[in-house]
Structure formats: structure tokens, C-alpha cells
Design a protein around this motif. Structure first.
Motif, PDB file in Angstrom:
ATOM      1  N   PHE A  56       0.838  -1.191   0.000  1.00 56.06           N
ATOM      2  CA  PHE A  56       0.000   0.000   0.000  1.00 56.06           C
ATOM      3  C   PHE A  56       0.877   1.245   0.000  1.00 56.06           C
ATOM      4  CE2 PHE A  56      -3.065  -2.995   2.139  1.00 56.06           C
ATOM      5  CZ  PHE A  56      -3.898  -3.095   1.035  1.00 56.06           C
ATOM      6  N   ASN A 119      -4.869   1.588   0.235  1.00 56.00           N
ATOM      7  CA  ASN A 119      -5.614   0.771   1.183  1.00 56.00           C
ATOM      8  C   ASN A 119      -6.910   1.471   1.584  1.00 56.00           C
ATOM      9  OD1 ASN A 119      -6.568  -0.872   3.171  1.00 56.00           O
ATOM     10  ND2 ASN A 119      -4.747  -0.804   4.460  1.00 56.00           N
ATOM     11  N   GLU A 121      -9.527  -0.133   3.033  1.00 55.07           N
ATOM     12  CA  GLU A 121     -10.269  -1.064   3.879  1.00 55.07           C
ATOM     13  C   GLU A 121     -11.216  -0.330   4.828  1.00 55.07           C
ATOM     14  OE1 GLU A 121      -9.467  -4.982   6.689  1.00 55.07           O
ATOM     15  OE2 GLU A 121      -7.829  -3.587   6.287  1.00 55.07           O
TER      16      GLU A 121
END
Length: 214
Positions: A56, A119, A121
Motif C-alpha cells: 500500500f 488501502n 479497507e
């Protein structure tokens, strides 16, 4: 259609891919894109081979990206169409337009020393915004489908429990269906199963809310 979504890949209990997508997040859209990719078993093996190269973006990457924005006159990340085209050419793996296509796109860079992604998430935290998500868990050998607009509580057994913020009305996205990578359904059954389970959960959630109001 602007249906925001998330595509993730898990390997060795680590999040290796967490790609934000802006468009067509429903099962008939990005869901089928991911299903089609996974139906080719060689794609799964190729994916496993390149994941060690994936990382990332770090602060240095973000600084370089910020400088690139400035160089083309983009303010605070807002871009016109011409600037967006420049960005996509410079950072083809970071565009929000890819969605589930990130999996096949990554394979095009298999010969590179490293593959840098963003990233996203944390996008799973508030299911008001994350409408659908697809998690390819290579440890469990599964494709998990998640749906947003979740107002029911989740438990420590849920994947995104670590993102749980009880102050939010909308909780982290919640799983609606899991498929074995060895026994993936055809497109019609995939769509049917995802939407059928979603409707069941939606009805159950509404029933629970009504019980609380009584």
C-alpha cells in the motif's frame, strides 16, 4: 451507475488488496466482474504469485501524488476530465473506475518489482457509503459478498468487527453470502443468491426494529 463498492483480497491473514470502486457495485456489476475473474483458475494462481509484490502507498508515494496533482493544476484532488485522464495514465491502478477489474489489471504488472495500491479497507466502516463489497479470501478459499446499509449489530466473529463504531447508526458492512472458490456458481445463481440473502437480512432487520419499537 454510482454504486460505491470495495474489492478486497486476503492472503496469509493480511489485507493485500482493498480497492475502492465508484461504479456498478451490485452483484450484476462488479460482482460478476470478480466472479468471471475467479472462474479462471489460472487467474487465482497468478494472483497468488504477484501478491507478495503488492504494497500500500506510503507517505512518500502520497507526497509524489500530491506533487503530480499540483503539476497539472488540480486542487485538493478535484480533477476535470482532462486532468483525470492524465491521472489514470500516471496511476492506472489507483483509479476509482476499476472496481473489481483491479484483479485482472494487477496481472498486467506481474513483471514489475512492486505493485503499489491504496488501502481503502476503512471504507467498510460505514455501510451507508459502502454499498457492496467483495472479499477474496485466499486463506479460506472463498469469495465473500457483503452488503451495505447495515443497521444491525455485528459480532467479534464478523470480519469487520475491528472497525465497529457503536456511535454510528450504520454499522460496518455485513456478509450476505460466501462461495467456495472451488465451487463457484454460474452468473445467474450468483446474482440470485446474493440478492435473495440480502432481502432476507433486510426483512429480518426490519422485523427486529419493529420489535424494539413495541
Amino acid at each position: 451507475m454510482g454504486t460505491r463498492n470495495l474489492t478486497m483480497v486476503i492472503q496469509d491473514q493480511q489485507t493485500k488488496v482493498a480497492q475502492y470502486g465508484q461504479w456498478d457495485g451490485y452483484p450484476e456489476g462488479q460482482g460478476l466482474t470478480i466472479l468471471s475473474f475467479l472462474e479462471e483458475k489460472t487467474n487465482i494462481e497468478k494472483l497468488k504469485q504477484i501478491l507478495p509484490k503488492v504494497r500500500f502507498e506510503n507517505k512518500q508515494d502520497m507526497k509524489q501524488k500530491s506533487e503530480f496533482f499540483k503539476s497539472m493544476g488540480a486542487e485538493d484532488g478535484w480533477m476535470n476530465m482532462e486532468q483525470a485522464d492524465q491521472f489514470h495514465k500516471r496511476y492506472p491502478l489507483l483509479t476509482r473506475n476499476l472496481g473489481g477489474e483491479i484483479l485482472s489489471k494487477m496481472l498486467e504488472y506481474a513483471n514489475q518489482k512492486e505493485i503499489v495500491l491504496v488501502n481503502s479497507e476503512d471504507f467498510a466502516l460505514d455501510s451507508l457509503f459502502c454499498e457492496w463489497a467483495y472479499v477474496v479470501d485466499l486463506d479460506k478459499n472463498t469469495l465473500e459478498v457483503y452488503k451495505g446499509f447495515n443497521q444491525s449489530a455485528i459480532t467479534p466473529k464478523d470480519r469487520f468487527y475491528n472497525l465497529y463504531d457503536k456511535k454510528n447508526r450504520y454499522k460496518p458492512i455485513k456478509i450476505v453470502k460466501s462461495f467456495s472458490l472451488d465451487k463457484l456458481p454460474d452468473a445467474e445463481k450468483f446474482i440470485s443468491e446474493c440478492n435473495k440473502q440480502h432481502q432476507r437480512d433486510k426483512t429480518l432487520s426490519k422485523s427486529q426494529d419493529n420489535d424494539l419499537e413495541r
